[in-house]
Design a protein around this motif. Sequence first.
Motif, mmCIF file in Angstrom:
data_model
loop_
_atom_site.group_PDB
_atom_site.id
_atom_site.type_symbol
_atom_site.label_atom_id
_atom_site.label_comp_id
_atom_site.label_asym_id
_atom_site.label_seq_id
_atom_site.Cartn_x
_atom_site.Cartn_y
_atom_site.Cartn_z
ATOM 1 N N GLU A 1 -8.017 -1.455 9.016
ATOM 2 C CA GLU A 1 -9.074 -2.744 8.571
ATOM 3 C C GLU A 1 -8.179 -4.336 7.970
ATOM 4 O O GLU A 1 -9.152 -5.278 8.039
ATOM 5 C CB GLU A 1 -9.265 -1.900 6.416
ATOM 6 N N HIS A 2 -6.597 -4.401 7.642
ATOM 7 C CA HIS A 2 -6.217 -5.307 7.432
ATOM 8 C C HIS A 2 -6.115 -6.171 8.851
ATOM 9 O O HIS A 2 -6.718 -7.793 8.920
ATOM 10 C CB HIS A 2 -4.629 -5.264 6.261
ATOM 11 N N ASN B 1 -5.680 7.508 3.743
ATOM 12 C CA ASN B 1 -5.846 5.964 2.904
ATOM 13 C C ASN B 1 -4.956 4.362 3.657
ATOM 14 O O ASN B 1 -5.467 3.712 3.564
ATOM 15 C CB ASN B 1 -6.142 5.756 1.780
ATOM 16 N N ASN C 1 0.852 -0.834 0.406
ATOM 17 C CA ASN C 1 -0.126 -0.414 -0.254
ATOM 18 C C ASN C 1 0.918 0.996 0.136
ATOM 19 O O ASN C 1 0.135 2.141 -0.616
ATOM 20 C CB ASN C 1 -0.772 -0.123 1.303
ATOM 21 N N LYS D 1 -6.155 1.285 5.678
ATOM 22 C CA LYS D 1 -5.481 -0.029 4.701
ATOM 23 C C LYS D 1 -4.847 -1.699 5.751
ATOM 24 O O LYS D 1 -5.588 -2.210 6.185
ATOM 25 C CB LYS D 1 -5.304 -0.029 3.948
#
Length: 825
Positions: free
Chosen positions: A279-280, A272, A254, A276
């Motif tokens: 969220e992962h 962002n 990312n 991410k």
Amino acid sequence: MAHNKHLDAEGTNNEFQRIHNNGKDSRPQVVISKAASLVDVERTLTYLNTREASTAGRLEHLLAAQKEMHREIGRLDLLRATIGSQAVSTRNISNTVLSNAAVTANRIATAVNKLDTEQARVKATLAIVEQVSELKACVLGVAGSMGAPQDWETAAAYLNRASKIPAEIVNGSFAEENVPTADVPDPPRVTLSNASESLQGLFIREFGRAAQDGNSAKVTRFFKLFPLIGKPEVGLDVYGRYVCQGVAVRARENLNAGTGGAQTKDTLFYANALTKLFEHIAQIVEHHGALVELHYGAGHMIKVIERLQLEADIQGGIILDTWSDDRAIDRKTTDIKSYAFTFLVQSFLPSQPARSVTPRAGSPAAKGSSAETKSSGDEGVEIKTIAELLSEITLMLARWSLYSKFLASKCRDPAKQPLGDTVGLIMPPVLANSNLKRKINERLIIPVNLITTFLLRRSIERAFQLHEQPQGLSLNPSKNLPSNPPYISSVVDDVMYIVNQVVERSLSTSQRAVVASVIPSISRVLDSDFVGMFQRKMRDESYPKAAVQGSLPPERTIIAFLVLINDLDIATDYVSRIVRSRVEDKARGEPSNEDTAISSALSLTTLYPFDEDTSFVVDTLNSMQKNFGGKTAELIADGIYVVFKNVVKPRLRPVITEAFRDVDYQANDENMDLLNGAMEPERGDPLRVDSAVHHSFQRGWDALTRPIARLLTGTNFERLLWTIVSYLSEVLEKRIWSYYGRINELGSVRLERDIANIVNIVVRGRPYGLRNAFIRCTQICLVMNMEQDEWEELQNGQDESETTETDWKIDKSERDRARALIHGS
């Protein structure tokens, strides 16, 4: 002899006294030795006869009871003889029959106890034999499964069965003698330990190979086997390294996606990337948590979370450090700290006298003009860049808060808090002590206060630089106003929009530390810069002062001053609505739909679930509203007083004077008819003398207040009206007292009616409480027009210090004075 008789007499008297005391006779005792007359002797004799009769009665009663007692004693003797024979029979039975039975029962009980002991020993021996047999089966099963078949699941299952056998059995001499065989000659303890270590190494190798190949099925297969061989810590450690490796690879991908300038073009690139990452990790915890809890037991997922958080500390720290370097945060914060706010500073400096000579073109003096000051304000700091930076910081803090809430819900104790309850969470130590939390505090939370304060101050400065007054306003009632009220300048909407955005962004971070620093900073900037600028404008630029003594201030200045007061009132209402929408959302626990313009998207209880954060945020918001409201209320009150003093008061006294001009309160009925007849041809209207004050004051009052009322907000005009009413009541009271000796009974009725009409004109359509300001005037007129019997009743009540139903605001001397207006002293 005489002496002996005397002793006998005293003994008799003592006996009488004892009997008397036993009988509890309350009559006075009589001693015969002290009798001095025949009457005393007769009294003593009477007393003795009475006592004798009483004693005889008692003796007869005792004799009668003694007969009954002898009868009962005889009955008891008969019963004793019967019971004695029964006792002999019972003793014979016990000696001949029960003694043998008791010996037999004792012998049987002893034998039963011996049998129970032997049976318990047999069962214990059988249990040991069964456990040793189970141990032997497990040892042979492990050895067989790890041989040619290489059935690792079966071998792990046998080890799991063996782990349930008590350690004293496994290590006991009986097992060491009976379990070993020719194929497995080692003691069971050694065999099981070697098998466990061998399987551990094998599972680690196979797990690593499957993870390297990306074979998730084999990863899951070997991950489930570690608890069976008694190595759950090893399994969790291996699994933690596996998932952390995946997190690191994904995070690098990312972050590398922004090479080539993409991170510069995308203002939310790093936010962002951090999102991410969170969220992962959240997906891993959510999807794999059930598997870990199923095979390893409840609470073991926390160890995986701790391992994941260590990786999050590393990857999140890399993202924040890269973001800080790429966005040049240190340089921008330095520029913000050094920004001079030239316009605001110069606005608060004492006003300089106007120049009499226009500077030549290109002169250095012309460089200080306001136009150039406006253009030079943005040098060194790009407002758009700072705003985008604040948006990115806000988003990163919001994602960190959401991530923290998720992990806190996964790490909590279900016994202490239900799984569905997301309010009152406790920050787990894995987050509270993490390096990522420390770096977020240094890189994000500390700069956000500085950036927010700068943006708000710069917005206030820019709003006052672009300040625009509403056009087309006039104090002439005949001219129509060009727009709808409230009439405010552009500053209020511009600044309050920014305040709402700043508050919304601060709350959306869900960070108590941000609220604790940003909201007080907003309050401080509003108090010092926003309110301070209005105070300076009201004092220096738009103060309604007459150019010539005795005249009114210029209309343009009055209108500008009224608009500034409106600005403060509407700004106070805006701040109140901004705070109230958030606080009411917290009380309801859901978003507010009453005002979509400033409605919060999420309730405070959802944004701040940890400990007492919600109450702290509510208290901080209420404190900001209270402080700002207090500052504006004080300045508004000063402005209202200036309007009254310089605009209303100079015109109000002539209105009252004109209303009562040529009014004669000494005229009788005949004179009133003559005056009414004389007024009609002169004024050309049916106006009567008894209504002249009413109509004259109505015209003057409307001409005075309507132009101001249509420009001021309703709240401000009500404040002004309270000030006017307070002054008007004093003027009317002085005028009433001035008619002493110049008013008759008919005139007093007219005066009371005129005062009531004036009060009605002033308070029409306004709060009823305004009438309380005129209560002294109405009570003076009430006393003045009282009937004589009512007055005498009032005087009698006063003399007797009796309370009346009327709440008098004038004392006795003033009531006497009011009565004397028409009735003399």
